[in-house]
Design a protein around this motif. Structure first.
Motif, short mmCIF file in Angstrom:
data_model
loop_
_atom_site.label_atom_id
_atom_site.label_comp_id
_atom_site.label_asym_id
_atom_site.label_seq_id
_atom_site.Cartn_x
_atom_site.Cartn_y
_atom_site.Cartn_z
N GLY A 130 33.72 -7.73 21.34
CA GLY A 130 33.04 -7.32 22.56
C GLY A 130 33.30 -8.25 23.73
N SER A 131 32.36 -8.26 24.68
CA SER A 131 32.47 -9.11 25.86
C SER A 131 31.07 -9.55 26.26
CB SER A 131 33.15 -8.35 27.01
OG SER A 131 32.39 -7.19 27.34
N GLY A 132 31.00 -10.41 27.25
CA GLY A 132 29.70 -10.88 27.72
C GLY A 132 29.23 -12.11 26.96
N ALA A 133 28.00 -12.52 27.27
CA ALA A 133 27.44 -13.74 26.69
C ALA A 133 27.24 -13.60 25.18
CB ALA A 133 26.10 -14.06 27.36
N VAL A 134 27.34 -14.72 24.50
CA VAL A 134 27.21 -14.77 23.04
C VAL A 134 26.09 -15.73 22.69
CG1 VAL A 134 28.36 -15.45 20.90
CG2 VAL A 134 29.64 -14.26 22.68
N THR A 135 25.24 -15.33 21.75
CA THR A 135 24.16 -16.19 21.29
C THR A 135 24.62 -17.03 20.10
OG1 THR A 135 23.26 -14.61 19.69
CG2 THR A 135 22.50 -14.42 21.98
N ALA A 136 23.82 -18.04 19.76
CA ALA A 136 24.14 -18.86 18.59
C ALA A 136 24.13 -18.01 17.33
CB ALA A 136 23.14 -20.01 18.47
N GLY A 137 23.20 -17.07 17.26
CA GLY A 137 23.12 -16.19 16.09
C GLY A 137 24.34 -15.31 15.96
N GLN A 138 24.84 -14.79 17.09
CA GLN A 138 26.04 -13.95 17.06
C GLN A 138 27.26 -14.75 16.62
OE1 GLN A 138 25.70 -12.53 21.11
NE2 GLN A 138 25.21 -10.44 20.41
N LEU A 139 27.37 -15.99 17.12
CA LEU A 139 28.49 -16.83 16.70
C LEU A 139 28.42 -17.12 15.20
CD1 LEU A 139 30.96 -18.61 17.26
CD2 LEU A 139 29.38 -20.49 17.79
#
Length: 462
Positions: A130-139
């Motif tokens: 995807g695109s846009g901001a990434v959270t610690a959980g997503q990483l």
């Protein structure tokens, strides 16, 4: 008239194609294609697999927790069969290529359709970032999914990403790096709960090292903890490689010590076989043979010079840790210098790679002659010294002066080792002007697996 088996084969082949067409559609467009989605749900349901396999928002971990039997199916799913893999390639099989010969594919059965469903899950979760901001959980979720993908290829979690290079490992490392760059890292580090969800990786460590001057308080403490975790993990791997690498040449001019631990039992028996007594059924030994074990008696000096420009982060981290490991060996005197447009003597901290990395300053240009001016006075006994120079050797208008200095060091008797990259198996772009001159000098550039450098150093130093 088509027989029932052929009809079944075509049906399974079509169902497999539905899954792969749906995968391609979702990789290039996150919006659902209703026809493909409904057809894929029907296929997965008919296979008795969970519908969660089709949802990229559901992690592979989550699926495996709910359906533990799938774990064994996923591990090695994409690894090539030993009989079919080209010798020495280690390349994974193409998940979309039928198993038969070119032009004559084997009939696709139900098992291949099931395999397509599992492969689609792995590929979608890893490559649709995807695109846009990434959270610690997503990483953290992506890192976990990437770990399952690596296991499917026959690697350990994180192993392929650490390899880097221009192949699949480099692609995964690049995806991870992009996710890290899209994450509001400073905000995550300032929150202990979020920071605890981060898994250290080379991409994350690079960002932390670049941004460390802008961190303070809790954020800086969390950043240091992540760097130390990563350093400890890599050090453990490299320490094992150093221990497993054969040691240096035995000094045969030194007579072996006549102690029991050096007794060469096999040679002793072989050399005394003529003394065997059939009557007594005994072997009479009139001479004992001992192994020669004498090695270097004077301390060797290792001078490591590391280019700390932005393009050399991976190599800098690995070599800093490797220098600390060799510094812990007996009779090895290690000196460490980092440089960009200035040179920094990091020798006082060489035993602690964590402290070394905190003192580095990534980025900037290259001024090799400045580093050479600091390194040359450290050469006391040239023939007892090895100098490792880690760089891509792209200098700003001072190529000839640096090469002249390197040539002088080499001619003096120093074992000079130029290194272009020292990640697990990646290739580094090295200035072709320097590469050719190093080859002509008889000191070709080491580039590729770090075990090459480990072998060279241990052979000289021990």
């Amino acid at each position: 008239m088509t027989g029932p088996d052929t009809t079944h084969d075509h049906s399974d082949e079509n169902r497999r194609q539905v899954l792969y067409w749906r995968l391609l559609a979702r990789l290039f467009d996150p919006d659902e294609q209703p026809a493909l989605e409904s057809a894929s749900v029907a296929v997965v349901d008919d296979l008795g697999l969970p519908a969660a396999l089709l949802d990229p928002a559901v992690s592979v971990d989550n699926v495996v927790q709910r359906f533990p039997a799938l774990a064994d199916e996923l591990r090695g799913l994409l690894a090539p069969a030993e009989a079919d893999a080209p010798a020495g390639t280690g390349a994974p099989a193409d998940p979309t290529t039928p198993a038969g010969e070119a032009g004559e594919p084997d009939p696709v059965g139900r098992d291949e359709v099931r395999r397509a469903a599992l492969v689609s899950k792995l590929l979608l979760n890893v490559f649709a970032t995807g695109s846009g901001a990434v959270t610690a959980g997503q990483l953290a979720g992506w890192q976990s999914d990437a770990g399952w993908f690596e296991q499917a290829l026959g690697f350990g979690p994180g192993e392929l990403r650490r390899q880097g290079g221009s192949g699949l490992g480099g692609t995964l490392a690049g995806l991870e790096g992009d996710l890290v760059r899209r994450m509001r890292l400073r905000e995550v580090l300032a929150d202990p709960a979020l920071a605890s969800r981060l898994t250290p990786s080379m991409s994350l460590i690079e960002q932390l090292l670049r941004d460390k001057a802008n961190l303070s308080g809790v954020a800086l403490a969390n950043a240091k903890a992540l760097i130390r975790r990563f350093v400890d993990e890599v050090a453990e791997v490299l320490r094992t490689q150093v221990e497993q690498t054969s040691v240096g040449t035995i000094d045969r001019s030194v007579p072996p010590k006549r102690v029991f631990r050096n007794l060469d039992l096999d040679r002793t028996i072989w050399q005394n076989l003529t003394n065997w007594s059939p009557d007594d059924e005994r072997l009479y030994v009139d001479r004992l043979y001992y192994r020669q074990t004498a090695r270097r008696t004077t301390p060797a000096r290792l001078i490591v010079v590391v280019d700390q420009s932005g393009s050399m982060v991976d190599s800098m981290v690995n070599c800093t840790i490797l220098a600390s490991i060799f510094a812990g060996l007996p009779k090895v005197d290690v000196h460490l210098i980092a440089y960009d447009t200035r040179a920094l003597d990091l020798t006082p901290w060489v035993h602690d790679p964590f402290e070394v990395l905190l003192r580095t300053n990534l980025g900037g240009g290259n001024d090799g002659p400045v580093a050479m001016a600091m390194a040359r006075p450290k050469i006391v006994e040239p023939r007892n010294t090895v100098m490792v120079w880690i760089s891509d050797f792209y200098e700003f208008g001072r190529s000839q002066p640096l090469f002249d200095g390197i040539e002088a060091v080499h001619r003096s008797g120093v074992r000079f080792i130029p290194v272009g990259s020292v990640n697990s198996s990646g290739q580094q772009s090295v200035n072709p002007w320097f590469r050719q001159r190093f080859k002509d000098l008889g000191t070709p550039v080491i580039s590729g697996h770090i075990r090459k450098l480990v072998f060279e150093l241990k052979s000289f130093l021990t």
